[in-house]
Every structure is written in structure tokens, then in C-alpha cells.
Motif scaffolding. Structure first.
Motif, PDB file in Angstrom:
ATOM      1  N   TYR A 100     -84.148  22.509   2.325  1.00 14.89           N
ATOM      2  CA  TYR A 100     -84.877  21.314   1.904  1.00 14.89           C
ATOM      3  C   TYR A 100     -86.202  21.701   1.245  1.00 14.89           C
ATOM      4  O   TYR A 100     -86.545  21.201   0.165  1.00 14.89           O
ATOM      5  N   PHE A 101     -86.952  22.583   1.894  1.00 18.49           N
ATOM      6  CA  PHE A 101     -88.261  22.961   1.372  1.00 18.49           C
ATOM      7  C   PHE A 101     -88.150  23.623  -0.002  1.00 18.49           C
ATOM      8  O   PHE A 101     -88.859  23.249  -0.948  1.00 18.49           O
ATOM      9  N   ALA A 102     -87.262  24.610  -0.119  1.00 19.71           N
ATOM     10  CA  ALA A 102     -87.145  25.350  -1.371  1.00 19.71           C
ATOM     11  C   ALA A 102     -86.665  24.466  -2.520  1.00 19.71           C
ATOM     12  O   ALA A 102     -87.198  24.527  -3.633  1.00 19.71           O
ATOM     13  N   VAL A 103     -85.667  23.638  -2.271  1.00 14.65           N
ATOM     14  CA  VAL A 103     -85.146  22.764  -3.324  1.00 14.65           C
ATOM     15  C   VAL A 103     -86.189  21.698  -3.691  1.00 14.65           C
ATOM     16  O   VAL A 103     -86.359  21.362  -4.872  1.00 14.65           O
ATOM     17  N   SER A 104     -86.913  21.181  -2.714  1.00 14.40           N
ATOM     18  CA  SER A 104     -87.952  20.186  -2.995  1.00 14.40           C
ATOM     19  C   SER A 104     -89.064  20.778  -3.861  1.00 14.40           C
ATOM     20  O   SER A 104     -89.530  20.137  -4.811  1.00 14.40           O
ATOM     21  N   ILE A 105     -89.479  21.999  -3.535  1.00 12.93           N
ATOM     22  CA  ILE A 105     -90.506  22.664  -4.341  1.00 12.93           C
ATOM     23  C   ILE A 105     -89.999  22.911  -5.754  1.00 12.93           C
ATOM     24  O   ILE A 105     -90.735  22.731  -6.742  1.00 12.93           O
ATOM     25  N   THR A 106     -88.740  23.310  -5.869  1.00 14.97           N
ATOM     26  CA  THR A 106     -88.151  23.553  -7.192  1.00 14.97           C
ATOM     27  C   THR A 106     -88.102  22.271  -8.020  1.00 14.97           C
ATOM     28  O   THR A 106     -88.477  22.261  -9.199  1.00 14.97           O
ATOM     29  N   LEU A 107     -87.665  21.182  -7.405  1.00 10.14           N
ATOM     30  CA  LEU A 107     -87.616  19.901  -8.119  1.00 10.14           C
ATOM     31  C   LEU A 107     -89.008  19.451  -8.539  1.00 10.14           C
ATOM     32  O   LEU A 107     -89.190  18.922  -9.651  1.00 10.14           O
ATOM     33  N   PHE A 108     -89.989  19.668  -7.660  1.00 12.16           N
ATOM     34  CA  PHE A 108     -91.351  19.276  -7.994  1.00 12.16           C
ATOM     35  C   PHE A 108     -91.887  20.098  -9.168  1.00 12.16           C
ATOM     36  O   PHE A 108     -92.422  19.543 -10.144  1.00 12.16           O
ATOM     37  N   LEU A 109     -91.761  21.419  -9.087  1.00 15.03           N
ATOM     38  CA  LEU A 109     -92.338  22.292 -10.113  1.00 15.03           C
ATOM     39  C   LEU A 109     -91.661  22.134 -11.468  1.00 15.03           C
ATOM     40  O   LEU A 109     -92.321  22.176 -12.507  1.00 15.03           O
ATOM     41  N   LEU A 110     -90.344  21.931 -11.464  1.00 16.94           N
ATOM     42  CA  LEU A 110     -89.616  21.889 -12.725  1.00 16.94           C
ATOM     43  C   LEU A 110     -89.471  20.495 -13.309  1.00 16.94           C
ATOM     44  O   LEU A 110     -89.335  20.345 -14.539  1.00 16.94           O
ATOM     45  N   MET A 130     -94.108  26.956 -17.723  1.00 21.77           N
ATOM     46  CA  MET A 130     -92.778  26.681 -17.186  1.00 21.77           C
ATOM     47  C   MET A 130     -92.145  27.946 -16.621  1.00 21.77           C
ATOM     48  O   MET A 130     -91.435  27.908 -15.611  1.00 21.77           O
ATOM     49  N   LEU A 131     -92.414  29.085 -17.272  1.00 26.37           N
ATOM     50  CA  LEU A 131     -91.878  30.353 -16.784  1.00 26.37           C
ATOM     51  C   LEU A 131     -92.448  30.688 -15.413  1.00 26.37           C
ATOM     52  O   LEU A 131     -91.719  31.149 -14.517  1.00 26.37           O
ATOM     53  N   GLU A 132     -93.740  30.460 -15.229  1.00 27.33           N
ATOM     54  CA  GLU A 132     -94.364  30.720 -13.928  1.00 27.33           C
ATOM     55  C   GLU A 132     -93.803  29.788 -12.860  1.00 27.33           C
ATOM     56  O   GLU A 132     -93.530  30.206 -11.728  1.00 27.33           O
ATOM     57  N   ARG A 133     -93.624  28.529 -13.216  1.00 25.79           N
ATOM     58  CA  ARG A 133     -93.073  27.573 -12.256  1.00 25.79           C
ATOM     59  C   ARG A 133     -91.638  27.924 -11.889  1.00 25.79           C
ATOM     60  O   ARG A 133     -91.225  27.780 -10.737  1.00 25.79           O
ATOM     61  N   ALA A 134     -90.870  28.405 -12.870  1.00 26.52           N
ATOM     62  CA  ALA A 134     -89.505  28.839 -12.589  1.00 26.52           C
ATOM     63  C   ALA A 134     -89.509  30.060 -11.673  1.00 26.52           C
ATOM     64  O   ALA A 134     -88.654  30.193 -10.786  1.00 26.52           O
ATOM     65  N   GLY A 135     -90.491  30.936 -11.869  1.00 25.98           N
ATOM     66  CA  GLY A 135     -90.602  32.114 -11.023  1.00 25.98           C
ATOM     67  C   GLY A 135     -90.905  31.761  -9.576  1.00 25.98           C
ATOM     68  O   GLY A 135     -90.292  32.305  -8.644  1.00 25.98           O
ATOM     69  N   TRP A 136     -91.848  30.828  -9.364  1.00 27.51           N
ATOM     70  CA  TRP A 136     -92.170  30.383  -8.004  1.00 27.51           C
ATOM     71  C   TRP A 136     -90.980  29.678  -7.372  1.00 27.51           C
ATOM     72  O   TRP A 136     -90.726  29.810  -6.162  1.00 27.51           O
ATOM     73  N   SER A 137     -90.238  28.932  -8.172  1.00 25.91           N
ATOM     74  CA  SER A 137     -89.046  28.250  -7.659  1.00 25.91           C
ATOM     75  C   SER A 137     -88.004  29.261  -7.206  1.00 25.91           C
ATOM     76  O   SER A 137     -87.395  29.114  -6.131  1.00 25.91           O
ATOM     77  N   LEU A 139     -88.550  32.285  -6.238  1.00 26.46           N
ATOM     78  CA  LEU A 139     -89.057  32.935  -5.036  1.00 26.46           C
ATOM     79  C   LEU A 139     -88.779  32.081  -3.800  1.00 26.46           C
ATOM     80  O   LEU A 139     -88.352  32.585  -2.755  1.00 26.46           O
ATOM     81  N   GLY A 140     -89.012  30.766  -3.922  1.00 24.38           N
ATOM     82  CA  GLY A 140     -88.753  29.865  -2.802  1.00 24.38           C
ATOM     83  C   GLY A 140     -87.284  29.811  -2.437  1.00 24.38           C
ATOM     84  O   GLY A 140     -86.922  29.840  -1.246  1.00 24.38           O
ATOM     85  N   LEU A 141     -86.430  29.757  -3.442  1.00 24.70           N
ATOM     86  CA  LEU A 141     -84.985  29.724  -3.182  1.00 24.70           C
ATOM     87  C   LEU A 141     -84.511  31.035  -2.564  1.00 24.70           C
ATOM     88  O   LEU A 141     -83.643  31.044  -1.683  1.00 24.70           O
ATOM     89  N   ALA A 146     -82.779  34.110   2.314  1.00 27.51           N
ATOM     90  CA  ALA A 146     -83.026  35.183   3.278  1.00 27.51           C
ATOM     91  C   ALA A 146     -83.089  34.646   4.701  1.00 27.51           C
ATOM     92  O   ALA A 146     -82.538  35.243   5.639  1.00 27.51           O
ATOM     93  N   VAL A 147     -83.756  33.511   4.884  1.00 23.94           N
ATOM     94  CA  VAL A 147     -83.850  32.915   6.217  1.00 23.94           C
ATOM     95  C   VAL A 147     -82.465  32.491   6.705  1.00 23.94           C
ATOM     96  O   VAL A 147     -82.092  32.734   7.864  1.00 23.94           O
ATOM     97  N   ALA A 148     -81.695  31.871   5.831  1.00 17.82           N
ATOM     98  CA  ALA A 148     -80.351  31.428   6.213  1.00 17.82           C
ATOM     99  C   ALA A 148     -79.472  32.626   6.591  1.00 17.82           C
ATOM    100  O   ALA A 148     -78.747  32.596   7.596  1.00 17.82           O
ATOM    101  N   TRP A 149     -79.552  33.690   5.789  1.00 20.73           N
ATOM    102  CA  TRP A 149     -78.765  34.892   6.089  1.00 20.73           C
ATOM    103  C   TRP A 149     -79.180  35.513   7.415  1.00 20.73           C
ATOM    104  O   TRP A 149     -78.336  36.012   8.165  1.00 20.73           O
ATOM    105  N   SER A 150     -80.468  35.473   7.731  1.00 16.82           N
ATOM    106  CA  SER A 150     -80.961  36.074   8.972  1.00 16.82           C
ATOM    107  C   SER A 150     -80.368  35.407  10.203  1.00 16.82           C
ATOM    108  O   SER A 150     -80.188  36.041  11.242  1.00 16.82           O
TER     109      SER A 150
END
Length: 234
Positions: A100-110, A130-137, A139-141, A146-150
Motif C-alpha cells: 500500500y505504502f509503495a504504490v501510494s507513493i508511486t501514484l502520488f509522485l507520478l 519526472m526521472l527523479e520521481r520515477a527513481g524514488w518510486s 526505490l519504494g517498490l 524486499a520486505v514481502a520476500w523477507s
């Protein structure tokens, strides 16, 4: 009276089982603490910035957690046999939280974040491209993955439980983004921000157009510019 000590209970909020002989397991134990860390980040940013967008993001996060709570008690699927956790395992709350957090941040930034054009930017602020925002997105995803795999690696959940949790988090993020978009376009958010209670708590809605650090940085940069000008005239 008996001299036997009273048995103590463990507050398992941040209690994570891992294999001390396995460095990857140790790393996964730290990854498992990211949702708790994000809650601290939420609280800190809401209090320090008073941004309504962050408060709405956190409200959606709480709704996502409530959904997970309901799904676990509806499905009632056990964790893996070598269980390293209490309660039901379907779906994974960690996977759902970070998805939820990663997808929400991605939707917000993009999609929602609309910084001023470079042509009209102020001298002391350069908006994210836009390139920087895509990069942060990305990173969040990646962090969410990584958390899910752990959770599978630490044997808290099966792969299916993690995938379902991630899917529930994605659906929650997209659904909440649509709801907040409707609230914004309908004018209800603007009305709420104009109420006395919102003004009392100094709630604002600037992060859609500017970075969180912009307002404070402008004041600091202006102050330093004035000080340098005074020193030159001495």
C-alpha cells in the motif's frame, strides 16, 4: 504465599525470530521492522508539516490495516508449519502494509505531484524531475518487494500469503487514490481545509505542488542572502 516468580509476558510488537547464524536472516529481521518505522515517519511528518496529503495517506494506511485484520479472521488460514509467528497468516500484513505504502507513493509522485515548470521555478528551489520521481518510486517498490520476500524467508508466511497480501495492498492503494482524487475534485477537501479546526491546527495542502523542504529552505536561503548582503556592505 508462594515464592515462585510471576511469569512474564513478552510484548511482541517488534519481536522478530531469525537465525543468528544466517546473515540474510538477520537482514530480514531488520526488514520486518520497516512497517513500524514507517508509522513513526507518518506521525513525525503529520505533526511537523501539517500536510493534509500525508494525513490522507496515513488514513488509507489505517484502512488497509483494518482490511487485513478482517481478511485474516475471515479466511483463517494458518501460518507455515514451522511457524515463526502468532495468529493467522492469510494475507501477510507486512506485505499488504508496504505494498500500500509503495504504490501510494508511486501514484502520488507520478500522477498527483505537479511541481512548477522549470521556467517558473524560484531561484532557491529546483523541483524533482519526472526521472527523479520515477527513481524514488522504484526505490519504494523495491523496498516493498524486499520486505514481502523477507516474510517468506523468515518463515512467517507462505508465498501465497505474501502474494495475496501484496495484491490487497495494491488494490487498497489504487482504491484510496481514486477516492482522494474524487474528494479533491469535488471541492470537499478545499472546504475541509477552510474550516476553523483545520486553520487552528494549521493544516495545509502544499506538497502536491512543492517538496516538503521547500518552504523552510526558502526562508533559510533568504535569511542567508540578507546576511551575506549586510556583510558585503560593512
Amino acid at each position: 504465599m508462594s515464592d515462585d516468580p510471576v511469569p512474564l509476558a513478552s510484548l511482541s510488537l517488534t519481536h522478530v525470530h531469525y537465525d543468528p547464524s544466517d546473515p540474510i536472516s538477520y537482514l530480514c529481521a531488520w526488514l520486518a521492522l520497516i512497517p513500524q518505522g514507517l508509522c513513526v515517519v507518518y506521525a513525525t511528518l503529520i505533526w511537523s508539516t501539517r500536510e493534509i496529503e500525508i494525513a490522507l495517506l496515513f488514513a488509507g494506511q489505517l484502512a488497509c490495516e483494518a482490511l487485513n485484520f478482517a481478511l485474516k479472521r475471515l479466511i483463517k488460514e494458518e501460518r507455515p508449519r514451522r511457524m515463526n509467528g502468532k495468529g493467522y497468516g492469510m494475507p501477510s500484513s507486512h506485505a499488504q502494509f508496504v505494498a500500500y505504502f509503495a504504490v501510494s507513493i508511486t501514484l502520488f509522485l507520478l500522477l498527483r505531484h505537479q511541481p512548477p515548470s522549470p521556467r517558473v521555478r524560484k531561484r532557491n528551489h529546483t523541483p524533482m524531475s519526472m526521472l527523479e520521481r520515477a527513481g524514488w518510486s522504484a526505490l519504494g517498490l523495491g523496498m516493498a518487494a524486499a520486505v514481502a520476500w523477507s516474510r517468506v524467508y523468515l518463515n512467517y508466511h507462505t508465498e501465497k500469503q505474501v502474494l495475496v497480501g501484496a495484491a490487497a495492498g495494491v488494490v487498497s492503494a489504487v482504491g484510496w487514490f481514486i477516492i482522494t482524487t474524487i474528494v479533491r475534485r469535488s471541492g470537499w477537501l478545499a472546504w475541509a481545509l477552510d474550516t476553523p479546526i483545520a486553520k487552528f491546527f494549521r493544516v495545509r495542502d502544499l506538497v502536491v505542488e512543492e517538496d516538503l523542504c521547500q518552504a523552510g529552505w526558502e526562508k533559510w536561503d533568504d535569511k542567508m542572502t540578507v546576511q551575506k548582503a549586510k556583510q558585503k556592505h560593512k
